[in-house]
Design a protein around this motif. Sequence first.
Motif, short mmCIF file in Angstrom:
data_model
loop_
_atom_site.label_atom_id
_atom_site.label_comp_id
_atom_site.label_asym_id
_atom_site.label_seq_id
_atom_site.Cartn_x
_atom_site.Cartn_y
_atom_site.Cartn_z
N MET A 1 -11.18 6.69 -8.54
CA MET A 1 -9.77 6.58 -8.17
C MET A 1 -9.25 5.24 -8.67
O MET A 1 -9.49 4.20 -8.07
N ALA A 2 -8.53 5.25 -9.82
CA ALA A 2 -8.07 4.00 -10.43
C ALA A 2 -7.03 3.32 -9.56
O ALA A 2 -7.05 2.11 -9.36
N GLN A 3 -6.08 4.12 -9.04
CA GLN A 3 -5.07 3.52 -8.17
C GLN A 3 -4.49 4.64 -7.32
O GLN A 3 -4.74 5.82 -7.53
N GLY A 4 -3.71 4.26 -6.32
CA GLY A 4 -3.13 5.25 -5.43
C GLY A 4 -3.97 5.42 -4.18
O GLY A 4 -4.71 4.51 -3.78
N CYS A 5 -3.85 6.62 -3.54
CA CYS A 5 -4.58 6.85 -2.30
C CYS A 5 -5.02 8.30 -2.21
O CYS A 5 -4.52 9.17 -2.93
N CYS A 6 -5.93 8.56 -1.29
CA CYS A 6 -6.47 9.91 -1.07
C CYS A 6 -6.64 10.09 0.44
O CYS A 6 -7.22 9.23 1.11
N ARG A 7 -6.13 11.19 0.97
CA ARG A 7 -6.23 11.46 2.40
C ARG A 7 -6.98 12.77 2.61
O ARG A 7 -6.70 13.77 1.95
N PHE A 8 -7.93 12.80 3.54
CA PHE A 8 -8.68 14.02 3.85
C PHE A 8 -9.21 13.95 5.28
O PHE A 8 -9.22 12.88 5.91
N ALA A 31 -5.53 -4.57 -5.06
CA ALA A 31 -6.12 -5.69 -5.79
C ALA A 31 -6.25 -6.89 -4.84
O ALA A 31 -5.32 -7.24 -4.13
N LEU A 32 -7.43 -7.45 -4.82
CA LEU A 32 -7.70 -8.61 -3.98
C LEU A 32 -8.27 -9.71 -4.88
O LEU A 32 -9.36 -9.56 -5.43
N ASP A 33 -7.50 -10.83 -5.02
CA ASP A 33 -7.89 -11.91 -5.92
C ASP A 33 -8.15 -11.40 -7.33
O ASP A 33 -9.10 -11.80 -8.01
N GLY A 34 -7.31 -10.44 -7.71
CA GLY A 34 -7.41 -9.92 -9.06
C GLY A 34 -8.50 -8.89 -9.25
O GLY A 34 -8.65 -8.36 -10.35
#
Length: 381
Positions: A1-8, A31-34
Amino acid sequence: MAQGCCRFEWLQRRVDNHAVFATEVLLSTLALDGEPVLQASVRDITERKRLEDEVRQLAFYDPLTHMPNRRLFHDRLGQTLSRARRNQSRMALLVIDLDKFKPVNDDYGHEAGDWLLQAVARRIESCLRASDTAARVGGDEFLVLLPDVQKSQDALAVAEKIRAELEREFVTPSELQLHASSSIGIAIYPDDANTEQDLLRLGDRAMYRAKNLGGHLVEQCVLSSAAELGDDISNAGQSVLRLSWKEAFACGQPVIDDEHRELFRLGNVLLGKRVTRTQEPGQFEAAFDTLLTHVVQHFAHEESILAAHAYEHLAEHAQIHRSLVAQALELRQRSSEQDGVSVGDLVDFLVTDVVARHMLGEDRKFASLFEPVKRPHDRAA
């Protein structure tokens, strides 16, 4: 999962008592500290699931018996009918109504009536397969769906089993003894009807027919009008011989006359199926079974009615019935074993001798029992 979100949703098990509970899991990237980070949040949704189950239960199940309600039954009926059409199989619908439920409510109160309905539901379910469906659709009315019925006798056997179960005495936890017999109507696809509406209508009519005969009976549907017979006969194929019903054949007793009309209809269906027997042997066997079942059932009804009218030749008439059925069964056995009896001989005997000749010969002897008695001023001067 490169970006975004997933709900299940996910089932979790507690460590302390091993109880299973439902959770909703949300996975998101940030992203946290890049650097990319996957964040997970978990929420207990046990209460939400419980409320959803309650809503579903109220929408599709009867709250008293916990059986499917009318809405869910119609959904399953539609699915079963579609599958039967695809697979060219048969299915049966049973309409069940209790004969003695109102006196229970009147004499012992609604609490006893509710207990009885719950007990009736359990007994009906005990007679069914896992693939069958039983539903409560009214006060004391139940419907049963039987998919993949091989022959009409199978549906009749299930209905008789239910009838016998409901005849047995019911005993409440407080030792109150209750009694409730049932009237059951049967309609079969494709023998009797091709749509959900017609199956329900004809099954309901058969149930009321059982009630009008005194209750505590199983009745298969009887088609009586020309409009209702049209589709069934036209689908039967082309036949050299056809039976033609005339009102002059009527004896004046409504039950007997309705069943005689149905014998003519089923005889024509069998004659048609004989023409296409090589291509559709299963449909021929089904048509034969349906006609023979109706013959046996009709003979029993006719004898009961004649007994009620003190017909003096009843014993002789009943013996003729038994002889005709025995001959039909023997001819069928010999035909299946290719013992000098052709399928044509078998069909001709059942349609010509059992249906037409017996009805227009032996049955005419009791017609006078049902003729209206003329009063002196009715006679011609």
